[in-house]
Design a protein around this motif. Structure first.
Motif: not given
Length: 160
Positions: A55-84
């Motif tokens: 609760f102190a680490g896993g949940i906040p860290l995984s949600v942060t990694a997920l949100i930032t990863g999706i943000t980077l994928g949607l706004t970057g040249h790699w895309g979210l569903f463009r590259h394997y």
């Protein structure tokens, strides 16, 4: 996204991802110690500590990694569903989150050890296996981030 903001989001993503890997490693260590010890008090203490890590680490860290990863994928040249490799990283992180939510039960293991009864060996080792599988998934995602293997996803109706 502006380069400075993108770099800031990338730094947050890397920090959250690496910290999540460390948090899950801590769960592997605590679970293994609890499964191997004959000392029921130690096993119980290890199982009681695990939800704090989650609760102190896993949940906040995984949600942060997920949100930032999706943000980077949607706004970057790699895309979210463009590259394997980007899509596989997303699937691995979602799998890590789902495994933690659905399969990992340290509170149940603590309840079993509370009455002075040893938990079943199969159940104990299954609780080691879940974060163990999470570690493998997170290390695979890290390797994909470093090596960025070639290959694009092909969508029906889209021309290359």
């Amino acid at each position: 996204m502006r380069p400075r903001i993108r770099k800031a989001v990338l730094v947050i993503h890397v920090i959250a991802s690496v910290a999540l890997l460390g948090e899950v490693w801590g769960l592997v260590v605590l679970n293994t110690a609890a499964a191997l010890t004959k000392d029921l008090e130690l096993a119980h203490a290890a199982y009681r500590l695990m939800p704090l890590l989650v609760f102190a680490g896993g949940i906040p860290l995984s949600v942060t990694a997920l949100i930032t990863g999706i943000t980077l994928g949607l706004t970057g040249h790699w895309g979210l569903f463009r590259h394997y490799w980007v899509t596989v990283k997303l699937v691995l992180l979602v799998a890590v989150i789902c495994a933690g939510m659905l399969l990992f039960d340290p509170e149940g293991m603590a309840a079993v050890t509370e009455g002075g009864r040893a938990a079943g060996a199969t159940r104990q080792w299954s609780q080691v296996a879940v974060p163990g599988a999470q570690i493998v998934a997170l290390m695979t995602a890290t390797a994909l981030s470093v090596f960025k293997p070639r290959g694009k996803l092909r969508w029906p109706g889209k021309r290359p």
